[in-house]
Design an enzyme around this catalytic site. Structure first.
Site, PDB file in Angstrom:
ATOM      1  N   ARG A   1       0.821  -1.230   0.000  1.00 13.59           N
ATOM      2  CA  ARG A   1       0.000   0.000   0.000  1.00 13.59           C
ATOM      3  C   ARG A   1       0.845   1.266   0.000  1.00 13.59           C
ATOM      4  NH1 ARG A   1      -3.012  -2.947   3.818  1.00 13.59           N
ATOM      5  NH2 ARG A   1      -4.692  -4.081   2.803  1.00 13.59           N
TER       6      ARG A   1
ATOM      7  N   LYS B   1       1.130  11.340 -11.465  1.00 11.22           N
ATOM      8  CA  LYS B   1       0.272  10.388 -12.169  1.00 11.22           C
ATOM      9  C   LYS B   1       1.102   9.157 -12.517  1.00 11.22           C
ATOM     10  CE  LYS B   1      -3.137  13.255 -14.494  1.00 11.22           C
ATOM     11  NZ  LYS B   1      -3.756  13.504 -15.820  1.00 11.22           N
TER      12      LYS B   1
ATOM     13  N   GLU C   1       6.359  18.515 -25.510  1.00  7.47           N
ATOM     14  CA  GLU C   1       5.785  18.840 -24.197  1.00  7.47           C
ATOM     15  C   GLU C   1       6.385  20.138 -23.643  1.00  7.47           C
ATOM     16  OE1 GLU C   1       3.285  17.065 -22.935  1.00  7.47           O
ATOM     17  OE2 GLU C   1       3.476  15.022 -23.721  1.00  7.47           O
TER      18      GLU C   1
ATOM     19  N   LYS D   1       4.665  22.946 -14.711  1.00  5.50           N
ATOM     20  CA  LYS D   1       3.848  21.784 -14.343  1.00  5.50           C
ATOM     21  C   LYS D   1       3.623  21.734 -12.835  1.00  5.50           C
ATOM     22  CE  LYS D   1       2.701  17.037 -14.928  1.00  5.50           C
ATOM     23  NZ  LYS D   1       2.796  15.816 -15.711  1.00  5.50           N
TER      24      LYS D   1
ATOM     25  N   GLU E   1      -6.527  16.503 -10.553  1.00  5.17           N
ATOM     26  CA  GLU E   1      -7.223  16.851 -11.786  1.00  5.17           C
ATOM     27  C   GLU E   1      -8.734  16.890 -11.649  1.00  5.17           C
ATOM     28  OE1 GLU E   1      -5.479  15.221 -15.286  1.00  5.17           O
ATOM     29  OE2 GLU E   1      -7.255  15.614 -16.496  1.00  5.17           O
TER      30      GLU E   1
ATOM     31  N   ARG F   1      -5.893  21.409 -13.770  1.00  7.35           N
ATOM     32  CA  ARG F   1      -4.808  20.515 -14.206  1.00  7.35           C
ATOM     33  C   ARG F   1      -5.084  19.992 -15.617  1.00  7.35           C
ATOM     34  NH1 ARG F   1      -1.406  15.919 -10.909  1.00  7.35           N
ATOM     35  NH2 ARG F   1      -0.347  15.044 -12.698  1.00  7.35           N
TER      36      ARG F   1
ATOM     37  N   ASN G   1      -3.496  18.787 -20.580  1.00  4.75           N
ATOM     38  CA  ASN G   1      -3.878  17.853 -21.626  1.00  4.75           C
ATOM     39  C   ASN G   1      -3.983  18.497 -23.002  1.00  4.75           C
ATOM     40  OD1 ASN G   1      -4.040  15.668 -19.825  1.00  4.75           O
ATOM     41  ND2 ASN G   1      -6.076  16.333 -19.176  1.00  4.75           N
TER      42      ASN G   1
ATOM     43  N   HIS H   1      -3.650  16.430 -26.017  1.00  6.01           N
ATOM     44  CA  HIS H   1      -3.627  15.014 -25.612  1.00  6.01           C
ATOM     45  C   HIS H   1      -4.881  14.245 -25.992  1.00  6.01           C
ATOM     46  CE1 HIS H   1      -0.004  16.160 -23.589  1.00  6.01           C
ATOM     47  NE2 HIS H   1       0.175  14.943 -23.111  1.00  6.01           N
TER      48      HIS H   1
ATOM     49  N   HIS I   1      -3.961  11.150 -27.949  1.00  3.55           N
ATOM     50  CA  HIS I   1      -4.252   9.787 -27.482  1.00  3.55           C
ATOM     51  C   HIS I   1      -5.056   9.009 -28.514  1.00  3.55           C
ATOM     52  CE1 HIS I   1      -3.642  10.598 -22.874  1.00  3.55           C
ATOM     53  NE2 HIS I   1      -2.513  10.434 -23.531  1.00  3.55           N
TER      54      HIS I   1
ATOM     55  N   HIS J   1       4.445   8.959 -28.268  1.00  4.81           N
ATOM     56  CA  HIS J   1       3.527   9.817 -27.515  1.00  4.81           C
ATOM     57  C   HIS J   1       3.713  11.308 -27.851  1.00  4.81           C
ATOM     58  CE1 HIS J   1       1.082  11.178 -24.138  1.00  4.81           C
ATOM     59  NE2 HIS J   1       2.083  11.929 -23.733  1.00  4.81           N
TER      60      HIS J   1
END
Ligand SMILES: NC(=O)c1ccc[n+]([C@@H]2O[C@H](COP(=O)([O-])OP(=O)(O)OC[C@H]3O[C@@H](n4cnc5c(N)ncnc54)[C@H](O)[C@@H]3O)[C@@H](O)[C@H]2O)c1
Ligand SMILES: NC(=O)c1ccc[n+]([C@@H]2O[C@H](COP(=O)([O-])OP(=O)(O)OC[C@H]3O[C@@H](n4cnc5c(N)ncnc54)[C@H](O)[C@@H]3O)[C@@H](O)[C@H]2O)c1
Lengths: 378, 378
Positions: free
Chosen positions: B130, B152, B194, B235, B245, B249, B253, B256, B260, B275
């Protein structure tokens, strides 16, 4: 049975975790009223019911009808009953079915079942889209008084139990006390071990009440609701103080270090030993070990053993059918248990009924000699 | 190359997240100095290096020597290079190897690699016991300016990218700028997309600086460190405002959602599209789409396209080798993207260079007609 969600029959126990606070509702008829409750608290959400085949067969339809009645879109994801379900392959299947059904971040995973379903479904909810909504509907006594409260979720590894998981709090817990009537006596007893645990940790008054009233809890009605509510309150208080177990949350592990080792030694075979039975034996061992170390009066160890025996719980290695291995095997299992901190052995020991404490530096030699004695009693 | 961890050469960018705050160190020689840095900041911890075969072959030994020099116990877990590594089976393998090596809660998972390694290793660190300690050592430009910052972590599902994961912050990020010298030009460009993104979102001054200085960034030295630090600061500021998010935030994207969808349409085949290339095309599309909707001056769309083209990045569907499917296929991919909120389409659109905003209710018909035009340009 009471009317669905009869407000008079429902006890509410708040879990205070700041922004992540939530309520545990305890009482009769909560499954029948679940649609209305969820619609009121989480408007507009779709629901994915995760359940095991046994519980789904007994109570799945009642829940679905209730959701239908409230106009909530729902799917059902079914997993096999039993501890073996808490593994990576099943996690992947549940996650895949949630995504295939296009469940979104705001939608709800509803865990309808015992601790196995709650732990697996909660972990899936934690990791799908980095966190979906989550509601616990615990159906075993153990799940109602323990596993559904506090946000520990996860699965087992071949290296040990619950080694993989997340801290992930539900948004609501609905503990329907009627649903326990379909639970086997053996599983009810196993859950009772965790109820007794709260008395044994730090509430001698509750333990005395249990000695006097345990028959009423097994029977149902007011005593049952009261025992569950007292247990949830005790757990919620500890969790609120120490959400991620860096401090005294470890007290909740009374009986669990020995208990987990026994579950490992019996290959997680529930025909031989279920979790709560392992905890019962483990707590009896923690008291005996404490007595052997001169920490706890032998009378207190005997008093708690006698109560566990009265309700029909095992308290000795001899009560486990088949071989449990030797001292080395049990020590290896204890050392792999996750509650080992930087090599030192941490145990929950006790100075008497309701006087447990965290012992952070237990001598492995003392544990070995205690285990040798315990094995000799077989 | 500078001396290991030459303090003058190191820029430190703090990420302010209360109890979970951490530093991003950027500069030359950080791998050679990693042992000393880790020993100072996390005394007594064992280290599990998670890396891919390419990066491990190039830089693994330097890191291991540095850890040896500081007397830190370490193991190495190697995964294949490439996006296909971000899947359940690899997660299970990494988790199993961490547990087999008896890594404890306080020990450190050190991700040495690009975004693939960082996302996978960070997710493994989040769920073993955990939550273990976690350090990012990003080795691709994309990872240094984007994926290693903000917490993330996750893996892909057959239903879409990054649909399974956790928010899990590292305790430290070490971005060694020298290590980028072994990165292919194609991957460097992809990371540069980016970098440009931060200018395009809300920093027109930075975008102008990039137009003037991009050659220096590709070459190395002070401009490179400055570009990485500016990107990390941008960032970090967004992440500090909105860690999980629920709000702005989502600006990160930019490019993106289209990007994606293109990665999905090309089957995540990095021979066809990586990417950052998807993001470059996606950003150019976001600007063209905004221009078509009358939101953004067409000159600004042309200006950003021209800069991306100058550095060698793709900006058009026609730049992707092979078939990318039709409007229906792209729309399905867009709708399955996790940034869909309760059915409505959310896009990052723009009013010009550095003037991006979250558009929460974009008409799917407008998207379809835009995509049809884009496909017609092939
Ligand atoms: N997350 C935590 O904090 C926490 C705490 C304690 C235990 N646990 C975990 O919980 C698990 C044990 O939970 P459990 O004892 O509920 O096991 P379980 O989920 O396997 O349930 C026990 C059995 O009872 C059946 N069952 C459950 N409810 C029923 C009902 N109402 N009627 C008929 N049958 C029913 C189940 O199908 C199963 O066969 C273990 O995996 C343990 O690790 C977790
Ligand atoms: N977590 C986040 O916030 C976030 C943000 C953006 C992207 N991402 C993820 O990051 C991934 C893309 O990251 P990436 O572009 O770094 O991909 P990557 O990790 O696959 O690295 C690209 C290639 O470069 C190689 N490489 C990396 N460093 C090298 C070096 N120093 N020398 C030589 N070769 C090197 C790798 O082996 C790989 O083949 C995607 O999976 C994307 O989803 C995550």
């Amino acid at each position: 049975m009471s009317a669905p969600s009869d407000p008079d029959a429902i006890t509410s126990v708040p879990v205070a975790l700041g922004e992540r606070s939530y309520d545990i509702l305890i009482g009769a008829g909560l499954i029948a009223g679940a649609g209305a409750t969820i619609a009121a608290r989480f408007p507009g959400r779709a629901v994915a019911i995760v359940t095991d085949e046994t519980v789904g067969g007994l109570h799945g339809q009642a829940l679905e009808q209730s959701l239908d009645g409230a106009g909530i879109r729902h799917i059902r994801i079914s997993v096999p009953a039993g501890e073996a379900t808490k593994r990576f392959a099943m996690l992947e299947q549940v996650v895949d079915q949630l995504l295939a059904a296009r469940m979104e971040r705001g939608d709800l995973v509803v865990a309808l079942g015992g601790g196995v379903v709650g732990d697996l479904a909660g972990f899936a909810a934690a990791i799908v889209r980095r966190g979906m909504g989550f509601v616990q509907m615990p159906t075993s006594l153990l799940a109602q008084v323990d596993s559904s409260v506090g946000g520990k979720t996860g699965i087992n590894s071949r290296h040990g139990k619950n080694l993989i998981g997340a801290f992930y709090q539900p948004g609501l817990v609905l503990a329907d006390t009627d649903v326990l009537d379909t639970l086997s006596t053996r599983e009810f007893r196993a859950g009772y071990a965790e109820v007794a645990k709260y008395g044994l940790i730090d509430d001698p008054g509750f333990f005395g009440w249990l000695e006097a009233n345990w028959r009423g809890i097994f029977q149902g009605g007011r005593d049952r609701t009261q025992a569950i509510a007292t247990s949830c309150r005790a757990k919620a208080a500890v969790v609120a103080r120490d959400e991620t177990e860096t401090g005294d949350r470890a007290l909740l592990n009374l009986g669990h270090t020995f208990g987990h080792a026994l579950e490992a030694a019996t290959g997680y075979d529930s025909a031989r030993l279920v979790h709560g039975e392992g905890v019962a034996i483990g707590m009896a061992q923690a008291y005996r070990f404490s007595a052997k170390l001169g920490l706890c009066p032998p009378d207190d160890a005997e008093r708690m053993r006698s109560h566990l025996t009265a309700v029909g719980l095992p308290t000795e290695l001899a009560h486990i059918p088949g071989d449990v291995g030797d001292v080395d095997r049990l020590m290896t299992a204890i050392q792999q248990d996750k509650k080992v901190t930087r090599g030192a052995l941490t145990f929950i020991l006790t100075r008497g009924i309701g006087r447990s404490f965290i012992a952070g530096d237990v001598d492995p030699t003392a544990v070995r000699s205690f285990l040798a004695e315990e094995l000799a009693r077989r």
